[in-house]
Design a protein around this motif. Sequence first.
Motif, short mmCIF file in Angstrom:
data_model
loop_
_atom_site.label_atom_id
_atom_site.label_comp_id
_atom_site.label_asym_id
_atom_site.label_seq_id
_atom_site.Cartn_x
_atom_site.Cartn_y
_atom_site.Cartn_z
N ASN A 66 17.94 -21.69 -1.63
CA ASN A 66 17.78 -22.88 -2.47
C ASN A 66 17.78 -22.48 -3.94
O ASN A 66 17.25 -21.43 -4.30
CB ASN A 66 16.46 -23.58 -2.16
N PHE A 67 18.40 -23.32 -4.76
CA PHE A 67 18.30 -23.07 -6.19
C PHE A 67 18.12 -24.38 -6.94
O PHE A 67 18.60 -25.44 -6.52
CB PHE A 67 19.52 -22.30 -6.72
N ASN A 68 17.38 -24.32 -8.02
CA ASN A 68 17.10 -25.49 -8.84
C ASN A 68 18.35 -25.91 -9.61
O ASN A 68 18.96 -25.09 -10.31
CB ASN A 68 15.95 -25.20 -9.81
N GLU A 69 18.75 -27.16 -9.47
CA GLU A 69 19.97 -27.64 -10.10
C GLU A 69 19.96 -27.45 -11.62
O GLU A 69 20.96 -27.06 -12.22
CB GLU A 69 20.16 -29.13 -9.79
N LYS A 70 18.81 -27.68 -12.24
CA LYS A 70 18.74 -27.65 -13.71
C LYS A 70 18.58 -26.23 -14.25
O LYS A 70 19.23 -25.85 -15.21
CB LYS A 70 17.60 -28.54 -14.18
N THR A 71 17.69 -25.44 -13.62
CA THR A 71 17.38 -24.12 -14.16
C THR A 71 18.21 -23.00 -13.51
O THR A 71 18.25 -21.89 -14.02
CB THR A 71 15.90 -23.79 -13.95
N LYS A 72 18.83 -23.30 -12.36
CA LYS A 72 19.61 -22.34 -11.56
C LYS A 72 18.72 -21.25 -10.95
O LYS A 72 19.23 -20.29 -10.36
CB LYS A 72 20.71 -21.67 -12.40
N GLU A 73 17.42 -21.39 -11.07
CA GLU A 73 16.51 -20.41 -10.51
C GLU A 73 16.44 -20.53 -8.99
O GLU A 73 16.45 -21.63 -8.44
CB GLU A 73 15.11 -20.57 -11.11
N THR A 74 16.32 -19.38 -8.32
CA THR A 74 16.18 -19.37 -6.87
C THR A 74 14.80 -19.86 -6.48
O THR A 74 13.80 -19.49 -7.10
CB THR A 74 16.41 -17.95 -6.31
N ILE A 75 14.75 -20.69 -5.46
CA ILE A 75 13.48 -21.20 -4.95
C ILE A 75 13.26 -20.58 -3.57
O ILE A 75 13.98 -20.88 -2.62
CB ILE A 75 13.51 -22.74 -4.82
N TYR A 76 12.30 -19.68 -3.46
CA TYR A 76 12.07 -19.04 -2.17
C TYR A 76 11.50 -20.06 -1.19
O TYR A 76 10.57 -20.80 -1.50
CB TYR A 76 11.10 -17.87 -2.28
N PHE A 93 21.33 -14.60 15.06
CA PHE A 93 20.80 -14.86 13.72
C PHE A 93 21.26 -13.76 12.78
O PHE A 93 20.92 -12.59 12.94
CB PHE A 93 19.27 -14.92 13.75
N TYR A 94 22.07 -14.15 11.81
CA TYR A 94 22.58 -13.22 10.81
C TYR A 94 21.62 -13.22 9.63
O TYR A 94 21.52 -14.22 8.90
CB TYR A 94 23.98 -13.66 10.39
N ASP A 95 20.93 -12.13 9.45
CA ASP A 95 19.85 -12.05 8.47
C ASP A 95 20.40 -11.81 7.06
O ASP A 95 20.18 -10.77 6.44
CB ASP A 95 18.89 -10.92 8.87
N LYS A 96 21.13 -12.81 6.59
CA LYS A 96 21.75 -12.68 5.27
C LYS A 96 21.89 -14.07 4.64
O LYS A 96 22.16 -15.05 5.32
CB LYS A 96 23.13 -12.04 5.42
N PHE A 97 21.71 -14.13 3.32
CA PHE A 97 21.88 -15.39 2.59
C PHE A 97 23.38 -15.60 2.30
O PHE A 97 23.98 -14.85 1.53
CB PHE A 97 21.12 -15.37 1.26
N LEU A 98 23.96 -16.62 2.92
CA LEU A 98 25.38 -16.90 2.73
C LEU A 98 25.63 -18.23 2.04
O LEU A 98 26.73 -18.47 1.54
CB LEU A 98 26.11 -16.91 4.08
N TYR A 99 24.63 -19.10 2.03
CA TYR A 99 24.82 -20.47 1.56
C TYR A 99 23.85 -20.77 0.43
O TYR A 99 22.67 -20.42 0.49
CB TYR A 99 24.58 -21.44 2.71
N ASN A 100 24.36 -21.41 -0.61
CA ASN A 100 23.56 -21.76 -1.78
C ASN A 100 23.34 -23.27 -1.81
O ASN A 100 24.29 -24.04 -2.02
CB ASN A 100 24.25 -21.28 -3.05
N ARG A 101 22.11 -23.65 -1.60
CA ARG A 101 21.75 -25.05 -1.41
C ARG A 101 21.11 -25.60 -2.69
O ARG A 101 20.06 -25.16 -3.13
CB ARG A 101 20.78 -25.18 -0.23
N ARG A 102 21.78 -26.56 -3.28
CA ARG A 102 21.35 -27.13 -4.55
C ARG A 102 20.19 -28.11 -4.33
O ARG A 102 20.31 -29.05 -3.54
CB ARG A 102 22.52 -27.86 -5.20
N VAL A 103 19.10 -27.90 -5.01
CA VAL A 103 17.97 -28.82 -4.93
C VAL A 103 18.04 -29.75 -6.14
O VAL A 103 17.87 -29.33 -7.27
CB VAL A 103 16.62 -28.05 -4.92
N ARG A 104 18.34 -31.02 -5.87
CA ARG A 104 18.48 -31.99 -6.95
C ARG A 104 17.66 -33.24 -6.67
O ARG A 104 17.46 -33.62 -5.52
CB ARG A 104 19.95 -32.34 -7.18
N GLU A 105 17.21 -33.87 -7.74
CA GLU A 105 16.29 -34.98 -7.60
C GLU A 105 16.91 -36.19 -6.93
O GLU A 105 16.21 -36.98 -6.28
CB GLU A 105 15.76 -35.39 -8.99
#
Length: 225
Positions: A123-133, A206-218
């Motif tokens: 997950n990443f914040n749409e505005k700040t682009k920061e990763t959200i664990y 289960f592939y233990d790797k981050f492959l997808y970037n999910r945008r968190v938007r309001e």
Amino acid sequence: MKKMVKISVIIPVYNVARYLEECLNHIIDQTFSDIEIICINDGSTDESPDILREFAKRDDRIQIINQKNHGLGATRNRGLELSKGDYIYFMDGDDYLELAALEELYELSEKYSLDFAMFKLKNFNEKTKETIYDEYYSMPHLKKRVEDNVFDYSDVADIALRLAVNSPGNFFKREFVRDLKFPEGLLFEDNVFFTKALFKAERIYFYDKFLYNRRVREDSLSNKF
């Protein structure tokens, strides 16, 4: 005669013009090229259809289907009906995929003869682009349980409700999902589809790797809910 491809990427598109170019660029630039890209415009009222047409001019793997707004479940079902690939990948039009993702998932699925593969989403914040664990989408409990082994529902029954339910976090064998459908007219239609797949599958990995970037938007549907 329809041309067969290895992977069908199904992308429902509804008013995501701000993000659609990034999404499509990360699909057409995948290291695995034997794909079809089925973009279903679900009644968008923004510039999304224009963007789709421009991309389709540049890449003949893209096919555009225009329809009145039917919702995410019905749109994904339409994509499944039109798909010709050996494998199915559902993408959301406001997110993006790592460039080697499809190649890695295809190779894993072939190596282990999988019904479907699961993997981690970032997950990443749409505005700040920061990763959200988010432990929900990284599923360390699943990795601890199955390690590097192929599994089925019986192996994870007691933690099944803790598994991440998100269509872009799975890579399906087309033959396996051809008789599965998303419920139409419901929010969180992923839950029903994933649960049916989980119960049915004999070979999951289960592939233990981050492959997808999910945008968190309001303004996303899930956040509104």
